[in-house]
Design an enzyme around this catalytic site. Structure first.
Site, PDB file in Angstrom:
ATOM      1  CG  ASP A 185     -36.099  11.138 -33.122  1.00  0.00           C
ATOM      2  OD1 ASP A 185     -36.587  11.380 -34.848  1.00  0.00           O
ATOM      3  OD2 ASP A 185     -36.830  10.737 -32.959  1.00  0.00           O
TER       4      ASP A 185
ATOM      5  CB  CYS B  69     -37.166  13.948 -38.846  1.00  0.00           C
ATOM      6  SG  CYS B  69     -35.979  14.435 -40.113  1.00  0.00           S
TER       7      CYS B  69
ATOM      8  CG  HIS C 258     -36.041  18.320 -39.138  1.00  0.00           C
ATOM      9  ND1 HIS C 258     -35.665  17.169 -37.728  1.00  0.00           N
ATOM     10  CD2 HIS C 258     -36.586  19.601 -38.388  1.00  0.00           C
ATOM     11  CE1 HIS C 258     -36.674  18.117 -37.554  1.00  0.00           C
ATOM     12  NE2 HIS C 258     -37.594  18.618 -37.577  1.00  0.00           N
TER      13      HIS C 258
END
Length: 288
Positions: A150, A153, A272
């Protein structure tokens, strides 16, 4: 000399009050004054109006009542028109609601893109990367702990690792402290930030906006933010990757490192960060 004789006036019938009152006090003979006869109405004889005229106070009260009633009627019409106008106007949406709607729309779009990427990467680069990371972590009795993608992270992964060490810093606190540290150590970070359009190093104004975005938006964090956090927490941070050796930021600190997993192909949306947790031995649990 002959005395004057009164000449009687023929009576019209009935007693006249004027005659009764005037006769005793006047030497002038009382005369009967005939009343003018009202003309008959085509609808019959007009009845005599016996209504007494209104006094000044009554007329004033009647006038005030009439004015008040007319004002009430005007006010009522005005209210009805106002309500009609309000009913025909569209509902106004506040700026805060617009921001919430925009954020929700962006989140929904992001989730849809993640779902699409999930389907595309079942046998693609993401799957291969996940398999490699699982083997690297298993050798250290660790496994991936999923963190939502989002924009927060990296900070959420740090927050999760701090909880393992009884830390209590939230994502918001981590972002705020990171921005403050970078602004107070400009010379350590500014040379590594360049404008993507010009390739030139950030100006002081651009650097200030970069730090503001760290606090106020879901801007992704990277190596510079990890460096700042290692100094803030006075703790090393280790980043595990699939195709490269681990990177340790803040090696000068003797504490046990916080461990993050960096995924290059996560969800097909760019970099990520995930957290890690102790590997659960399923066979041992089943035996017990």
């Amino acid at each position: 000399m002959n005395e004057a004789k009164e000449t009687p006036v023929p009576s019209l019938g009935g007693e006249d009050p004027l005659e009764e009152k005037m006769a005793p006090h006047s030497t002038i003979p009382a005369r009967r004054i005939p009343r003018s006869k009202e003309p008959d109405s085509p609808w019959g004889r007009k009845e005599q109006d016996n209504t007494e005229p209104l006094s000044e106070n009554c007329r004033y009260c009647f006038l005030a009542f009439t004015v008040a009633r007319e004002k009430c009627e005007i006010d009522s019409v005005a209210v009805n028109i106002s309500n009609l106008v309000l009913e025909n106007q569209p509902l106004r949406i506040s700026k805060a609601q617009k921001r919430r709607d925009k954020k929700a729309a962006l989140e929904k779009e992001r989730e849809e893109r993640i779902a699409e990427a999930e389907i595309e990467n079942l046998t693609g680069a993401r799957h291969v990367e996940s398999e490699k990371l699982a083997q690297i972590l298993a050798a250290r009795q660790l496994e991936i702990k999923q963190i939502p993608s989002d924009g927060h992270c990296m900070y959420r992964a740090i927050e999760d690792q701090l909880k393992e060490q009884n830390g209590v810093l939230t994502v918001a606190a981590l972002r705020c402290q990171t921005a403050n540290y970078m602004q107070s150590h400009v010379e350590d970070f500014l040379p590594f930030l360049t404008n993507p359009n010009t390739g030139e190093m950030y100006t002081p104004e651009e650097f200030g906006k970069y730090c503001d975005d760290i606090v106020n938006t879901a801007a992704w964090g990277g190596q510079l933010e990890l460096r700042a956090l290692s100094h803030i927490l006075r703790t090393p941070i280790e980043i595990i990757q699939a195709d490269s050796p681990p990177i340790v930021v803040g090696e000068e600190y003797p504490e046990n490192p916080l461990i993050l997993v960096y995924m290059r192909h996560a969800y097909g949306l760019g970099e990520h960060y995930n957290s890690v947790t102790r590997l659960v031995n399923t066979a041992t649990e089943n035996c017990s």
